[in-house]
Structure formats: C-alpha cells, structure tokens
Enzyme design. Structure first.
Site, PDB file in Angstrom:
ATOM      1  N   ASN A   1       0.831   4.023   2.193  1.00 37.37           N
ATOM      2  CA  ASN A   1       0.968   4.898   3.360  1.00 37.37           C
ATOM      3  C   ASN A   1       2.345   4.828   4.030  1.00 37.37           C
ATOM      4  O   ASN A   1       2.872   5.822   4.486  1.00 37.37           O
ATOM      5  CB  ASN A   1      -0.152   4.649   4.365  1.00 37.37           C
ATOM      6  CG  ASN A   1      -0.338   3.187   4.689  1.00 37.37           C
ATOM      7  OD1 ASN A   1       0.262   2.306   4.070  1.00 37.37           O
ATOM      8  ND2 ASN A   1      -1.182   2.921   5.656  1.00 37.37           N
TER       9      ASN A   1
ATOM     10  N   VAL B   1      -9.534  -4.180   1.763  1.00 39.58           N
ATOM     11  CA  VAL B   1     -10.256  -5.459   1.820  1.00 39.58           C
ATOM     12  C   VAL B   1     -10.640  -5.945   0.410  1.00 39.58           C
ATOM     13  O   VAL B   1     -10.423  -7.121   0.094  1.00 39.58           O
ATOM     14  CB  VAL B   1     -11.481  -5.354   2.756  1.00 39.58           C
ATOM     15  CG1 VAL B   1     -12.318  -6.627   2.689  1.00 39.58           C
ATOM     16  CG2 VAL B   1     -11.021  -5.087   4.183  1.00 39.58           C
TER      17      VAL B   1
ATOM     18  N   CYS C   1      -3.810   1.947   8.588  1.00 42.17           N
ATOM     19  CA  CYS C   1      -4.786   0.848   8.579  1.00 42.17           C
ATOM     20  C   CYS C   1      -5.367   0.579   9.951  1.00 42.17           C
ATOM     21  O   CYS C   1      -6.545   0.285  10.095  1.00 42.17           O
ATOM     22  CB  CYS C   1      -4.115  -0.406   8.063  1.00 42.17           C
ATOM     23  SG  CYS C   1      -2.579  -0.753   8.938  1.00 42.17           S
TER      24      CYS C   1
ATOM     25  N   GLU D   1       2.249 -10.207  10.391  1.00 42.43           N
ATOM     26  CA  GLU D   1       3.588  -9.689  10.137  1.00 42.43           C
ATOM     27  C   GLU D   1       4.242  -9.443  11.490  1.00 42.43           C
ATOM     28  O   GLU D   1       3.602  -9.535  12.532  1.00 42.43           O
ATOM     29  CB  GLU D   1       3.518  -8.406   9.291  1.00 42.43           C
ATOM     30  CG  GLU D   1       3.068  -8.747   7.883  1.00 42.43           C
ATOM     31  CD  GLU D   1       3.298  -7.678   6.837  1.00 42.43           C
ATOM     32  OE1 GLU D   1       3.088  -6.494   7.143  1.00 42.43           O
ATOM     33  OE2 GLU D   1       3.680  -8.036   5.708  1.00 42.43           O
TER      34      GLU D   1
ATOM     35  N   ALA E   1       0.867  -1.190   0.000  1.00 44.89           N
ATOM     36  CA  ALA E   1       0.000   0.000   0.000  1.00 44.89           C
ATOM     37  C   ALA E   1       0.902   1.239   0.000  1.00 44.89           C
ATOM     38  O   ALA E   1       2.122   1.135   0.056  1.00 44.89           O
ATOM     39  CB  ALA E   1      -0.893  -0.007   1.230  1.00 44.89           C
TER      40      ALA E   1
ATOM     41  N   GLU F   1      -2.778  -8.214   4.926  1.00 43.19           N
ATOM     42  CA  GLU F   1      -2.838  -7.109   5.897  1.00 43.19           C
ATOM     43  C   GLU F   1      -3.773  -6.071   5.309  1.00 43.19           C
ATOM     44  O   GLU F   1      -3.389  -5.325   4.408  1.00 43.19           O
ATOM     45  CB  GLU F   1      -1.439  -6.498   6.096  1.00 43.19           C
ATOM     46  CG  GLU F   1      -0.458  -7.405   6.802  1.00 43.19           C
ATOM     47  CD  GLU F   1      -0.775  -7.584   8.268  1.00 43.19           C
ATOM     48  OE1 GLU F   1      -1.664  -6.892   8.795  1.00 43.19           O
ATOM     49  OE2 GLU F   1      -0.133  -8.444   8.889  1.00 43.19           O
TER      50      GLU F   1
HETATM   51  P1  NAD Z   1      -5.241  -0.959  -2.509  1.00 45.38           P
HETATM   52  O1  NAD Z   1      -5.943  -2.188  -2.078  1.00 45.38           O
HETATM   53  O2  NAD Z   1      -5.888  -0.077  -3.475  1.00 45.38           O
HETATM   54  O3  NAD Z   1      -3.815  -1.331  -3.154  1.00 45.38           O
HETATM   55  C1  NAD Z   1      -2.855  -2.073  -2.451  1.00 45.38           C
HETATM   56  C2  NAD Z   1      -1.900  -2.706  -3.451  1.00 45.38           C
HETATM   57  O4  NAD Z   1      -2.589  -3.739  -4.164  1.00 45.38           O
HETATM   58  C3  NAD Z   1      -1.362  -1.754  -4.510  1.00 45.38           C
HETATM   59  O5  NAD Z   1      -0.004  -2.063  -4.736  1.00 45.38           O
HETATM   60  C4  NAD Z   1      -2.198  -2.073  -5.730  1.00 45.38           C
HETATM   61  O6  NAD Z   1      -1.560  -1.808  -6.961  1.00 45.38           O
HETATM   62  C5  NAD Z   1      -2.389  -3.572  -5.558  1.00 45.38           C
HETATM   63  N1  NAD Z   1      -3.561  -4.129  -6.245  1.00 45.38           N
HETATM   64  C6  NAD Z   1      -4.738  -3.525  -6.525  1.00 45.38           C
HETATM   65  N2  NAD Z   1      -5.561  -4.406  -7.146  1.00 45.38           N
HETATM   66  C7  NAD Z   1      -4.893  -5.582  -7.233  1.00 45.38           C
HETATM   67  C8  NAD Z   1      -5.221  -6.863  -7.764  1.00 45.38           C
HETATM   68  N3  NAD Z   1      -6.402  -7.122  -8.322  1.00 45.38           N
HETATM   69  N4  NAD Z   1      -4.292  -7.852  -7.682  1.00 45.38           N
HETATM   70  C9  NAD Z   1      -3.089  -7.609  -7.089  1.00 45.38           C
HETATM   71  N5  NAD Z   1      -2.732  -6.424  -6.592  1.00 45.38           N
HETATM   72  C10 NAD Z   1      -3.618  -5.410  -6.648  1.00 45.38           C
HETATM   73  O7  NAD Z   1      -4.858  -0.216  -1.167  1.00 45.38           O
HETATM   74  P2  NAD Z   1      -4.221   1.229  -1.015  1.00 45.38           P
HETATM   75  O8  NAD Z   1      -5.244   2.206  -1.422  1.00 45.38           O
HETATM   76  O9  NAD Z   1      -2.878   1.249  -1.644  1.00 45.38           O
HETATM   77  O10 NAD Z   1      -3.990   1.303   0.559  1.00 45.38           O
HETATM   78  C11 NAD Z   1      -5.006   1.620   1.466  1.00 45.38           C
HETATM   79  C12 NAD Z   1      -5.593   0.379   2.091  1.00 45.38           C
HETATM   80  O11 NAD Z   1      -4.550  -0.438   2.624  1.00 45.38           O
HETATM   81  C13 NAD Z   1      -6.500   0.697   3.259  1.00 45.38           C
HETATM   82  O12 NAD Z   1      -7.633  -0.120   3.214  1.00 45.38           O
HETATM   83  C14 NAD Z   1      -5.641   0.349   4.463  1.00 45.38           C
HETATM   84  O13 NAD Z   1      -6.363   0.054   5.622  1.00 45.38           O
HETATM   85  C15 NAD Z   1      -4.858  -0.807   3.961  1.00 45.38           C
HETATM   86  N6  NAD Z   1      -3.607  -0.998   4.719  1.00 45.38           N
HETATM   87  C16 NAD Z   1      -3.495  -2.072   5.549  1.00 45.38           C
HETATM   88  C17 NAD Z   1      -2.349  -2.246   6.323  1.00 45.38           C
HETATM   89  C18 NAD Z   1      -2.202  -3.415   7.276  1.00 45.38           C
HETATM   90  O14 NAD Z   1      -1.091  -3.701   7.685  1.00 45.38           O
HETATM   91  N7  NAD Z   1      -3.270  -4.075   7.671  1.00 45.38           N
HETATM   92  C19 NAD Z   1      -1.313  -1.316   6.231  1.00 45.38           C
HETATM   93  C20 NAD Z   1      -1.457  -0.231   5.354  1.00 45.38           C
HETATM   94  C21 NAD Z   1      -2.616  -0.082   4.612  1.00 45.38           C
END
Ligand code: NAD
Length: 486
Positions: A151, A228, A282, A460, A149, A248
């Site tokens: 952040n 999600v 997150c 993690e 992600a 995550e």
């Molecule tokens: P996102 O789900 O849009 O993207 C995350 C990553 O997945 C990016 O690299 C994106 O290119 C990739 N991706 C998107 N579609 C995909 C697919 N179909 N197949 C494979 N990869 C794909 O998330 P974001 O907007 O980058 O980040 C924000 C989200 O991440 C929030 O929901 C946040 O809560 C979550 N987050 C969770 C944690 C944790 O440790 N639990 C940490 C940071 C952020």
C-alpha cells in the site's frame, strides 16, 4: 506506459538480474497494463544479497553515528527533489491517486532526516556503582531483513531502512511482489547519497523469498509489514532461530464518535479513516461507532461527502481515489460488500464498480458506507482492506469501549469528542498501539507506530524504532581490586 527498471534486484550497489527466477509481472491497476517484467529471487540471489550485507555491515557500524546520519540526510534531500518522479512511479505501481503519492517521498525523507539526526544522541547510560561504574552501549544487530506490503511501498522501505542503517545495521529489503519498483529507486538514491555498497539491498520475490530471507542464518532481525497470517508465519520462522522481530500487521480499528463531537470534523475523520489510499491502510478506522444522539446529522453529511469523492484516473491531479491493487483484492472487497448486504446492514452509498471511460479494466470500487451494522457481522469483524466503512450505533461510554476492544486486532483507535476528560479516559481504555483524539491516521515520524494484540510486535518510527534495531551491551568497569573468594 512502461516503468521497467534496469534489473530486478539491487545488490552491493548495483542492479543484478537472474532470469531463472519466477516471473513477476508489474501491473498498473488502473488499466491492467503490464508496466514491468521482473524475476523473483533465486536462492543464489538471496545468498548474494545477505552476504553483501554481512560484508559491508562491520565497517559501517564503526562510523560515528553522525557520519552515518549525514548520508541518510543526503538521501532525504534527493527524495524531496525527485518527489514528482517517485510519486508517479508509486502511482503506476499501486494505482493510488497521484495527489496522495506525491507526498509519499516526503514521508520517506522525514524518516531519513529524523533517524539520521536522532541516532547521534541515542546512546547508552552511565551507571554509578559506588566507586566502580557501569555503562551501556547501543550496538547494531547486524544484517536486518525488511519485508513490505503494497500500500505504501516507498514509505515502508524507508521506515525500515532509515532506523536500521542509522543504527549501523545493513538491510536486505523484499518489497511486495505487487509493488516492486520504488524500493529499487530508493536503493539507487542511497548509493548516490554515498551509502557504501552492500548496506541497502533489494531482492524481489513472493512469500517463499521472504521466508528464505527470514530463516537465513546470517540474518539477525526480520521486520514485516503485512497481514496477520504472514506475520504469524514469519514470527514462527524467526522464533525458531531466535531472531529479533518487528511485526506491523493488520487491523479493524474503531473510531468512536460521541454526541458532543464537532460533526464536520468527525465526518472528515471517518472519511480519512476509510477512503485514503482507496481504503488500503492498515490503521484504517473501519468500525465507526456512532453515538445515537448525532446519528442523523452525521450520516447525512457522511453520505453526501462520500458521494462527492472523485474516483478515476489516478494520474489526474484532481482524482481522489484510484483502483485497488489487484484482481484478488478487488474481488475480495466486492465479496465483502455482498456479505454486508446479506448480513442485513444498510447500504448508504457506493457498493458498486464505477464505469469510467478509458479504464474498463481498472480495479475500481465505489467508496462504500454501511450503517446499522452489528458487532457480529463479518464486515464489522474482518479486515476488508478496501473502501468499505461500517457504522455501528452506541449509547453508553462503557459499552462502546467494551465493543471497540472486542477484537483480536489492536493497531489503532480514534475518539471524537469535545469533552477532554472523556477523550483521555476512553483512549486509556482502548487496546490499541496508535491512537488519535479528534483526528485520524496522522502518523508523524516523531511518534511510535505499531499494534497491540495480533496487530503487531515492536514499533516503527521515533526512538522506539532505534531500540528495535539495536541491542544493549552492559559494561561493568572495576576501579578497585577484584573481589575474589578464592
Ligand atoms: P501480505 O501479508 O500478503 O504480504 C506482505 C509481505 O509479506 C509481502 O512482501 C509478501 O510477499 C510477504 N510474504 C508473504 N508470505 C510470506 C512468508 N511466508 N514469509 C515471508 N514473507 C511473506 O500483505 P499485503 O497483502 O501485501 O498487505 C496487506 C496487509 O498488510 C494488510 O493486512 C494490512 O493491514 C497490512 N499492513 C500493515 C501495516 C502496518 O504498519 N501495521 C502497514 C501496511 C499494511
């Protein structure tokens, strides 16, 4: 302001370009300036990265764990030495205030040190079988894919690479298309630290590149940090090919403040739980359940301290909050603020776009607090991922626990109280993978981190991460004759 890397991808120990891929413009969110132009990976790049990882992994896994660990610990030293340069890069990439990002390389270094040391004593068991015996071996999985992600880009890259590499795997990492830069810097640091070529590869790209990596036949494991919906998609792809996964994902975590809490600490916790990284964390505690008994002093202090948060130039060391990551996210957060107003929550402070001289195109949003929210409001149910806190009232412990758990998410939770028995009793009831008592959002490398319910699968950090990057082989050793019925 430019931060153009030598090329888009890093494969087999060197930068690689393929300009036939879709363009990725890297934008500094404070000004809208394009700071780098990269290309999303073509199928050829994906193939090269996975093959390089596959070719390098076998020999790497044969090294003693302590030898692998030594390289990671060397990388940790470089991360610490270069924290100023890396912190600045992370600010340009994410827009987060430099006073935050200067600490991120140290968090990445902690992961290298922890896993680089812990792996040497992370071994299997000896089992007495009455004359004969058995033992188990912890073996690597092979080629692992990490998807990040935007952040905490360098932290996310490090938290996946460190346990994977320590355990003898190879890594292909795809950063978020919003923040592609620091993963490349980390890959360079690994090479400088002596990591053999091919073990740490970075490919850039959008979701389709993530999907191509996650479904590749040679890939044994996929670890995603993201939302999600993305987690669901990648889990589906990985499950159809029986790959290991770590997810995550997002959250809408509760912070419960009882009437015996230290008000100043509880307000500090609520502020950290909502406004660090401009609210783009997150595990943020975005549902603050406040006991009616301390409503007034808590809200008064909360409002006063929120209004004092310094928002502005992310490269100014005094700035506490920068802009949001991109236009889409900016609009989404503003839309949720409008929804909160329409739903009838009380806007205590913030809610607007601050006017900042020299940053007319910056994606800033004021730190915002809503009170008097109810459980059914969208601002209390959906992940906003921005600087928006929702305060809800409660009177009884049983009731607040039930309400806190009434969500599909289960990433984190916090409790503020001086009553120790209550603190542990309530934490035991909360459906969340990562919990805090009298603090919030502390995530040391020594404690596992991850979610319950839709917020994640696997963990993690800590030894738990080494488990998730390894597989267990059981070995039965016969010391007598073969007991054969034939
Ligand atoms: P996102 O789900 O849009 O993207 C995350 C990553 O997945 C990016 O690299 C994106 O290119 C990739 N991706 C998107 N579609 C995909 C697919 N179909 N197949 C494979 N990869 C794909 O998330 P974001 O907007 O980058 O980040 C924000 C989200 O991440 C929030 O929901 C946040 O809560 C979550 N987050 C969770 C944690 C944790 O440790 N639990 C940490 C940071 C952020």
């Amino acid at each position: 302001m430019k931060a153009q890397p030598a090329a888009s991808h890093y494969i087999n120990g060197a930068y690689v370009e393929d300009d036939r891929g879709r363009s990725i413009e890297v934008i500094y969110p404070a000004t809208g300036e394009i700071i780098a132009n990269l290309y999303s990976a073509t199928p050829n790049i994906v193939e090269r990265a996975v093959r390089a990882a596959g070719d390098a992994q076998y020999k790497w896994a044969k090294l003693k764990p302590v030898e692998r660990g030594r390289i990671l610990r060397r990388a940790a030293d470089t991360l610490r030495e270069r924290h100023a340069q890396l912190g600045r890069l992370e600010t340009l990439d994410t827009g987060r205030a430099i006073q935050e990002t200067l600490g991120d390389p140290a968090v990445a270094a902690n992961a290298m040190e922890f896993f680089g040391s812990a792996v040497a004593s992370f071994y299997g068991d000896y089992v007495d079988l009455g004359g004969s015996f058995g033992y188990s071996r912890r073996e690597p999985l092979g080629v692992c894919v990490g998807i990040g992600a935007w952040n905490f880009p360098i932290q996310i890259a490090a938290m996946k690479a460190a346990p994977a590499l320590a355990m003898g795997n190879a890594m292909v990492f795809k950063p978020s298309e919003n923040t592609p830069l620091s993963a490349l810097a980390l890959a360079e640091i690994f090479t400088e630290a002596g990591l053999p070529d091919g073990l740490s590869n970075v490919v850039q790209g959008y979701g389709d590149v993530g999907e191509a990596l996650a479904s590749h036949e040679m890939v044994a494991k996929v670890s995603v940090t993201g939302s999600v919906p993305t987690g669901r998609k990648v889990s589906g792809v990985a499950a159809s090919k029986l790959k290991h996964i770590t997810m995550e994902l997002g959250g809408k975590s509760p912070v419960i403040v009882f009437d015996d809490a230290d008000v100043e600490n509880a307000v500090s916790g609520a502020l950290t739980a909502n406004f660090y990284a401009n609210g783009q964390v997150c595990s943020n505690g975005t549902r603050v359940f406040l006991h009616e008994g301390i409503r007034e002093p808590f809200l008064e202090q909360l409002t006063a301290r929120t209004k004092k948060i310094r928002i502005g130039d992310p490269l100014d060391p005094d700035t506490q909050m920068g802009p949001l990551i991109n236009k889409g996210q900016h609009q989404r957060v503003l839309d949720y603020i409008a929804i909160g107003r329409t739903e009838g929550a009380t806007l205590l402070c913030g809610g607007g776009i601050p006017r900042l001289q020299g940053f007319d195109c910056g994606l800033f949003v004021e730190p915002t607090v809503f009170a008097d929210a109810t459980d059914s409001m969208r601002i209390a149910r959906e992940e906003i991922f921005g600087p928006v806190m929702t305060v809800l009232s409660f009177r009884h412990e049983d009731d607040v626990v039930r309400r806190a758990n009434d969500t599909q998410f289960g990433l984190a939770a916090g409790v503020f109280t001086r009553d120790l028995s209550r603190a542990h009793r309530v934490i035991a009831e909360l459906q969340a993978g990562t919990c805090w008592i009298n603090t919030y959002n502390r995530t040391p490398i020594e404690l596992p981190f991850g979610g319950y319910k839709h917020s994640g699968i696997g963990r993690e950090n800590a030894l738990a991460a080494l488990s998730h990057y390894s597989q267990l082989k059981s070995v039965y050793v016969e010391t007598g004759d073969v007991a054969s019925p034939y």
